[in-house]
Scaffold this motif. Structure first.
Motif, PDB file in Angstrom:
ATOM      1  N   HIS A  40      50.127  20.765  26.705  1.00 31.27           N
ATOM      2  CA  HIS A  40      50.768  19.693  27.403  1.00 31.27           C
ATOM      3  C   HIS A  40      52.149  19.089  26.431  1.00 31.27           C
ATOM      4  O   HIS A  40      53.235  18.757  27.080  1.00 31.27           O
ATOM      5  CB  HIS A  40      51.144  19.077  28.190  1.00 31.27           C
ATOM      6  N   ASP A  41      52.122  18.201  25.286  1.00 24.80           N
ATOM      7  CA  ASP A  41      53.094  18.472  24.370  1.00 24.80           C
ATOM      8  C   ASP A  41      53.771  18.892  23.727  1.00 24.80           C
ATOM      9  O   ASP A  41      53.385  19.945  23.049  1.00 24.80           O
ATOM     10  CB  ASP A  41      51.817  17.778  22.967  1.00 24.80           C
ATOM     11  N   ARG A  42      54.794  18.426  24.266  1.00 25.78           N
ATOM     12  CA  ARG A  42      56.263  19.730  23.841  1.00 25.78           C
ATOM     13  C   ARG A  42      56.545  19.385  22.147  1.00 25.78           C
ATOM     14  O   ARG A  42      57.020  20.935  21.839  1.00 25.78           O
ATOM     15  CB  ARG A  42      57.538  19.067  25.058  1.00 25.78           C
ATOM     16  N   TYR A  43      56.553  18.838  22.086  1.00 25.40           N
ATOM     17  CA  TYR A  43      56.901  18.502  20.101  1.00 25.40           C
ATOM     18  C   TYR A  43      55.943  18.805  19.353  1.00 25.40           C
ATOM     19  O   TYR A  43      56.193  19.779  18.415  1.00 25.40           O
ATOM     20  CB  TYR A  43      56.544  17.101  19.681  1.00 25.40           C
ATOM     21  N   PHE A  44      54.198  18.849  20.145  1.00 31.27           N
ATOM     22  CA  PHE A  44      53.485  20.085  18.899  1.00 31.27           C
ATOM     23  C   PHE A  44      53.545  21.411  19.386  1.00 31.27           C
ATOM     24  O   PHE A  44      53.749  22.231  18.497  1.00 31.27           O
ATOM     25  CB  PHE A  44      52.202  19.338  19.466  1.00 31.27           C
ATOM     26  N   LEU A  45      53.715  21.789  20.699  1.00 31.82           N
ATOM     27  CA  LEU A  45      53.843  23.553  21.136  1.00 31.82           C
ATOM     28  C   LEU A  45      55.690  23.755  20.256  1.00 31.82           C
ATOM     29  O   LEU A  45      55.117  25.021  19.638  1.00 31.82           O
ATOM     30  CB  LEU A  45      54.460  23.146  22.299  1.00 31.82           C
ATOM     31  N   ASP A  46      56.458  23.175  19.950  1.00 31.61           N
ATOM     32  CA  ASP A  46      57.123  23.917  19.152  1.00 31.61           C
ATOM     33  C   ASP A  46      57.291  23.484  17.758  1.00 31.61           C
ATOM     34  O   ASP A  46      57.660  24.464  17.854  1.00 31.61           O
ATOM     35  CB  ASP A  46      59.044  22.426  19.623  1.00 31.61           C
ATOM     36  N   ALA A  47      56.647  23.144  17.808  1.00 33.39           N
ATOM     37  CA  ALA A  47      56.444  22.490  15.625  1.00 33.39           C
ATOM     38  C   ALA A  47      55.483  23.983  15.377  1.00 33.39           C
ATOM     39  O   ALA A  47      55.678  24.548  14.185  1.00 33.39           O
ATOM     40  CB  ALA A  47      55.816  21.805  15.397  1.00 33.39           C
ATOM     41  N   GLY A 104      51.499  19.967  11.616  1.00 29.34           N
ATOM     42  CA  GLY A 104      51.887  20.197   9.899  1.00 29.34           C
ATOM     43  C   GLY A 104      50.249  21.234   9.509  1.00 29.34           C
ATOM     44  O   GLY A 104      51.243  22.482   9.290  1.00 29.34           O
ATOM     45  N   PHE A 105      49.082  21.476   9.980  1.00 33.01           N
ATOM     46  CA  PHE A 105      47.908  21.877   9.183  1.00 33.01           C
ATOM     47  C   PHE A 105      48.226  23.681   9.441  1.00 33.01           C
ATOM     48  O   PHE A 105      48.391  24.562   9.312  1.00 33.01           O
ATOM     49  CB  PHE A 105      46.532  21.473   9.699  1.00 33.01           C
ATOM     50  N   PHE A 106      48.609  23.246  11.271  1.00 36.46           N
ATOM     51  CA  PHE A 106      48.582  24.608  12.453  1.00 36.46           C
ATOM     52  C   PHE A 106      49.817  25.677  11.303  1.00 36.46           C
ATOM     53  O   PHE A 106      50.307  26.998  11.862  1.00 36.46           O
ATOM     54  CB  PHE A 106      47.850  24.301  13.245  1.00 36.46           C
ATOM     55  N   SER A 107      51.183  24.550  11.247  1.00 40.46           N
ATOM     56  CA  SER A 107      52.033  25.309  10.936  1.00 40.46           C
ATOM     57  C   SER A 107      52.418  25.419  10.088  1.00 40.46           C
ATOM     58  O   SER A 107      52.899  27.239   9.836  1.00 40.46           O
ATOM     59  CB  SER A 107      54.118  24.065  10.886  1.00 40.46           C
ATOM     60  N   ARG A 108      51.630  25.104   8.593  1.00 42.90           N
ATOM     61  CA  ARG A 108      51.311  25.765   7.601  1.00 42.90           C
ATOM     62  C   ARG A 108      50.740  26.946   7.539  1.00 42.90           C
ATOM     63  O   ARG A 108      50.643  27.976   6.928  1.00 42.90           O
ATOM     64  CB  ARG A 108      50.766  24.684   6.806  1.00 42.90           C
ATOM     65  N   GLN A 109      48.919  26.575   7.576  1.00 41.45           N
ATOM     66  CA  GLN A 109      47.935  28.058   7.963  1.00 41.45           C
ATOM     67  C   GLN A 109      48.717  29.847   9.247  1.00 41.45           C
ATOM     68  O   GLN A 109      49.213  29.341   9.624  1.00 41.45           O
ATOM     69  CB  GLN A 109      47.439  28.013   8.497  1.00 41.45           C
ATOM     70  N   LYS A 110      48.101  30.531   7.945  1.00 40.21           N
ATOM     71  CA  LYS A 110      48.758  31.282   8.534  1.00 40.21           C
ATOM     72  C   LYS A 110      47.388  32.053   9.344  1.00 40.21           C
ATOM     73  O   LYS A 110      46.061  32.345   9.172  1.00 40.21           O
ATOM     74  CB  LYS A 110      48.488  32.700   7.530  1.00 40.21           C
ATOM     75  N   ILE A 111      47.331  31.633  10.506  1.00 39.79           N
ATOM     76  CA  ILE A 111      45.876  31.845  11.794  1.00 39.79           C
ATOM     77  C   ILE A 111      46.698  32.148  12.934  1.00 39.79           C
ATOM     78  O   ILE A 111      47.563  32.143  13.430  1.00 39.79           O
ATOM     79  CB  ILE A 111      45.768  30.574  12.229  1.00 39.79           C
ATOM     80  N   THR A 112      45.750  32.953  13.623  1.00 41.62           N
ATOM     81  CA  THR A 112      46.289  33.338  15.158  1.00 41.62           C
ATOM     82  C   THR A 112      45.309  32.469  15.994  1.00 41.62           C
ATOM     83  O   THR A 112      44.528  32.061  15.761  1.00 41.62           O
ATOM     84  CB  THR A 112      46.256  35.011  15.133  1.00 41.62           C
ATOM     85  N   LEU A 113      46.381  32.219  16.594  1.00 41.67           N
ATOM     86  CA  LEU A 113      45.868  30.864  17.796  1.00 41.67           C
ATOM     87  C   LEU A 113      46.342  31.061  19.118  1.00 41.67           C
ATOM     88  O   LEU A 113      47.576  31.610  19.731  1.00 41.67           O
ATOM     89  CB  LEU A 113      46.231  29.795  17.329  1.00 41.67           C
ATOM     90  N   LEU A 114      45.945  31.143  20.268  1.00 38.59           N
ATOM     91  CA  LEU A 114      46.624  30.871  21.794  1.00 38.59           C
ATOM     92  C   LEU A 114      46.149  29.649  22.274  1.00 38.59           C
ATOM     93  O   LEU A 114      44.904  28.686  22.242  1.00 38.59           O
ATOM     94  CB  LEU A 114      45.919  32.033  22.440  1.00 38.59           C
ATOM     95  N   MET A 115      47.179  28.721  22.333  1.00 36.65           N
ATOM     96  CA  MET A 115      46.386  27.393  22.986  1.00 36.65           C
ATOM     97  C   MET A 115      47.550  27.375  24.124  1.00 36.65           C
ATOM     98  O   MET A 115      48.470  26.666  24.870  1.00 36.65           O
ATOM     99  CB  MET A 115      46.905  26.438  22.290  1.00 36.65           C
ATOM    100  N   VAL A 116      46.596  26.224  25.117  1.00 36.41           N
ATOM    101  CA  VAL A 116      47.244  25.457  26.399  1.00 36.41           C
ATOM    102  C   VAL A 116      47.394  23.547  26.419  1.00 36.41           C
ATOM    103  O   VAL A 116      46.020  23.109  25.623  1.00 36.41           O
ATOM    104  CB  VAL A 116      46.459  25.385  27.192  1.00 36.41           C
TER     105      VAL A 116
END
Length: 632
Positions: A215-222, A201-213
């Motif tokens: 394997h958590d598909r729900y996390f990735l999708d959100a 929820g934190f990353f979804s709301r924040q206006k931030i630029t990110l690159l991540m690796v």
């Protein structure tokens, strides 16, 4: 207006010895992008992140960054100086501002001391320094992040922290820094589901630029709005979420297969022409010969194989499988498992969820009889053969070859319908191609070692399979293969996992650990459980009340009580009033903390009250859930 490029990698190549991880790849990340990097284990995902973050350098190629770009990097296994405290690690920058904040945090962590005259004077001096340095905004970010990540006891030595606590500490550090660009390597590893959902929820709301690796598909999708895939030394870009990625990747694979089939047909014709020994005297024939060799090279590239379904032939399960009778386990006067009973049936598929430290691994160890209960008994059937995949991972001779590790278990694995599969075939099925069979274990990546360990468990053909955090460090391709394999697994399956997607696909019901030895059997997968959690305190809708009553009519093998006493009924009614009020207060406190308008003293008071309300809400919610089982 064109987005601002934060980072650009051009024609990057990296090799270790004779092994080329990637060659001539290019990546560009612009302001506002939230990108997931997907690749198989062993292809250099972490190395690529290290290069992009500046911790490593490419053998060839160049990385350029926007002037003044502030970057932070969360590695997969964060490390801290063990001699430092939590506070010192979080505020490790050596400047006046962070030193003042460290002093302030240490003082307010000792409420008894700051009530003394000496303590009051010390606090007054520190507050004056904070005012002079305008350090309160930074300190407020620290407070907010620590509260959300549930990090307390700032004087605790880093050396005493668990893997999950270290991951939360590293997360807190990068979030407090508020970078322009954030790189994350498996950010959800070692976090419990509650923390993963907060971070999501934190990353979804924040206006931030990110690159991540990840394997958590729900996390990735959100969180992510773009996916880049590294495969066969090529970068593929997908402007969408995970389902979009799956759809487009499948279409790409089908197109490549059709193109490869055409190329193979052409290669057969050209091979026949070459066998007739054509003279290379003319420009045309020379060009055709060169074209033949290029075509041969292209069609010889490894193609991603689609793993077919395989079904194990397990030892037959008898009538009695596994029974837990009033099992109890206590550590340091704390009940970890309390009076738990359950009878397992054939084909049982149960997921185990709950916060870290609530006893999930303890229950598994009781079931496998690695430890004995303090009360009650565990009865196993005569035909039970456990296969237990532990979090700790593989423990084999690192000088052994991959194929030797598997053959030490068995040369063949029995499959249904009297078929069998060789050790080499089984390795290929789980993404160990032929060229890796003779690699030494010590040269494998962390994810490859865990995958190899998993195969040593599956090769034994257990009929009761227990997987403790099996998805950590596995790539998404392997997870899909494992899930398909387990969907057809005929034995009993027990999964301890924080991977919600994995749980949803494979579990029929859950053991929910709620602390203090309390384990609830929930009839559904994790998404069903979360939906019920979100709805259970809402009394505005009559349909929700009816659903709650329907749920209470379901049989529960652990429940003998029929209805609430008069006193419990009154308590239940009071909780339905108190819980919404506490939720409103919690939300109001959070808004105050985020407003930036609080002074130092008031911020401290609000933070303390927030933690108190959060704890009360958790306790009252658990009590409501307990009483609601008997409401008629």
């Amino acid at each position: 207006m064109e987005p601002i490029n934060y980072i650009q990698a051009r024609e990057v190549t990296k090799a270790y010895g004779e092994k080329v991880l990637f060659q001539g790849i290019s990546i560009s990340i612009a302001q506002g992008q939230k990108v997931a990097l997907i690749a198989r284990n062993g292809t250099g995902k972490t190395t690529l992140l290290n290069i992009l973050s500046g911790l490593d350098t490419p053998d060839e190629g160049i990385c350029t960054y926007r002037n003044g770009l502030r970057m932070s990097y969360l590695p997969q296994e964060p490390t801290f100086d063990p001699s430092l405290s939590v506070a010192e690690s979080l505020l490790s920058a050596d400047n006046e501002q962070t030193r003042a904040i460290r002093d302030y945090e240490e003082l307010i962590s000792e409420p008894g001391y700051i009530e003394t005259e000496t303590g009051k004077k010390s606090l007054e001096k520190v507050i004056e320094r904070m005012d002079a340095l305008q350090a309160w905004d930074y300190e407020q970010r620290v407070k907010q992040v620590l509260t959300m990540l549930k990090i307390g006891r700032l004087k605790t030595p880093v050396s005493s922290l668990s893997g999950g606590q270290l991951k939360r500490l590293a997360l807190a550090k990068v979030l407090i820094e508020e970078p322009d660009f954030l790189l994350l390597d498996e950010p959800t590893n070692h976090l419990d589901i509650e923390m993963i959902e907060w971070l999501e929820g934190f990353f979804s709301r924040q206006k931030i630029t990110l690159l991540m690796v990840t394997h958590d598909r729900y996390f990735l999708d959100a969180v992510c709005n773009e996916i880049i895939e590294l495969e066969n030394n090529t970068i593929y870009t997908y402007k969408g979420n995970y389902p979009y990625f799956l759809e487009k990747k499948q279409a790409r694979k089908e197109a490549e297969a059709a193109q490869n089939e055409k190329a193979l047909n052409l290669l057969r014709k050209e091979t026949d022409w070459m066998r007739r020994s054509p003279p290379a005297r003319t420009t045309k024939s020379k060009a055709r010969i060169q074209s033949y060799h290029h075509l041969k090279e292209e069609t010889g590239k490894p193609q991603e194989s689609t793993a077919g379904e395989i079904r194990m032939d397990i030892t037959r399960l008898g009538k009695k499988i596994l029974e837990l009778v009033n099992v109890r386990k206590v550590y340091d006067n704390q009940r970890v498992v309390d009076d738990f009973s359950y009878v397992f049936k054939r084909g049982e598929r149960v997921g185990i969820v709950g916060p870290n430290g609530t006893g999930k691994s303890t229950l598994v160890n009781l079931i496998t009889q690695s430890i004995r209960p303090d009360a009650g008994k565990v009865v196993t059937g005569e035909t039970i053969q456990f296969g237990y995949f532990r979090q700790e991972g593989i423990n084999v001779d690192p000088s052994k070859k991959v194929i030797e590790v598997i053959r030490d278990v068995a040369d063949y694995i029995r499959l249904a319908k009297d078929y069998s599969m060789s050790a080499a075939q089984f390795l290929r099925h789980f993404n160990f191609p032929n060229h890796m069979h003779h690699d030494l274990v010590e040269n494998l990546s962390g994810g490859e070692k865990r995958r190899l360990y998993l195969l040593t468990i599956l090769m034994k053909n257990p009929n009761f399979l227990i997987l403790d955090e099996p998805t950590n460090d596995l790539d998404i391709d392997t997870l899909n293969i494992l899930e398909d394999f387990l969907l057809s697994y005929p034995g009993c399956l027990m999964i301890v996992s924080h991977d919600r997607y994995f749980l949803d696909r494979l579990s029929d019901h859950l053991f929910v650990f709620r602390g203090v030895g309390d384990i609830k059997d929930f009839p559904g997968n994790y998404t069903d459980f979360r939906v019920q959690q979100k709805q259970r305190f809402s009394s505005a809708s009559s349909s929700e009340k009816k659903e709650k009553k329907e749920q209470q009519k379901r049989p529960d093998r652990n429940r003998d009580k029929k209805k609430l006493s008069y006193r419990e009924q009154k308590e239940f009614e009071a909780l339905e009033t108190e819980i919404p009020m506490l939720e409103q207060e919690k939300e109001a406190l959070l808004q105050k903390m985020n407003s930036g308008n609080l002074g130092a003293e008031e911020l401290t008071e609000v933070s303390v009250r927030y933690l108190e309300v959060d704890k009360m809400l958790e306790d009252k919610s658990d009590r409501w859930f307990e009483l609601s089982e008997w409401v008629t």
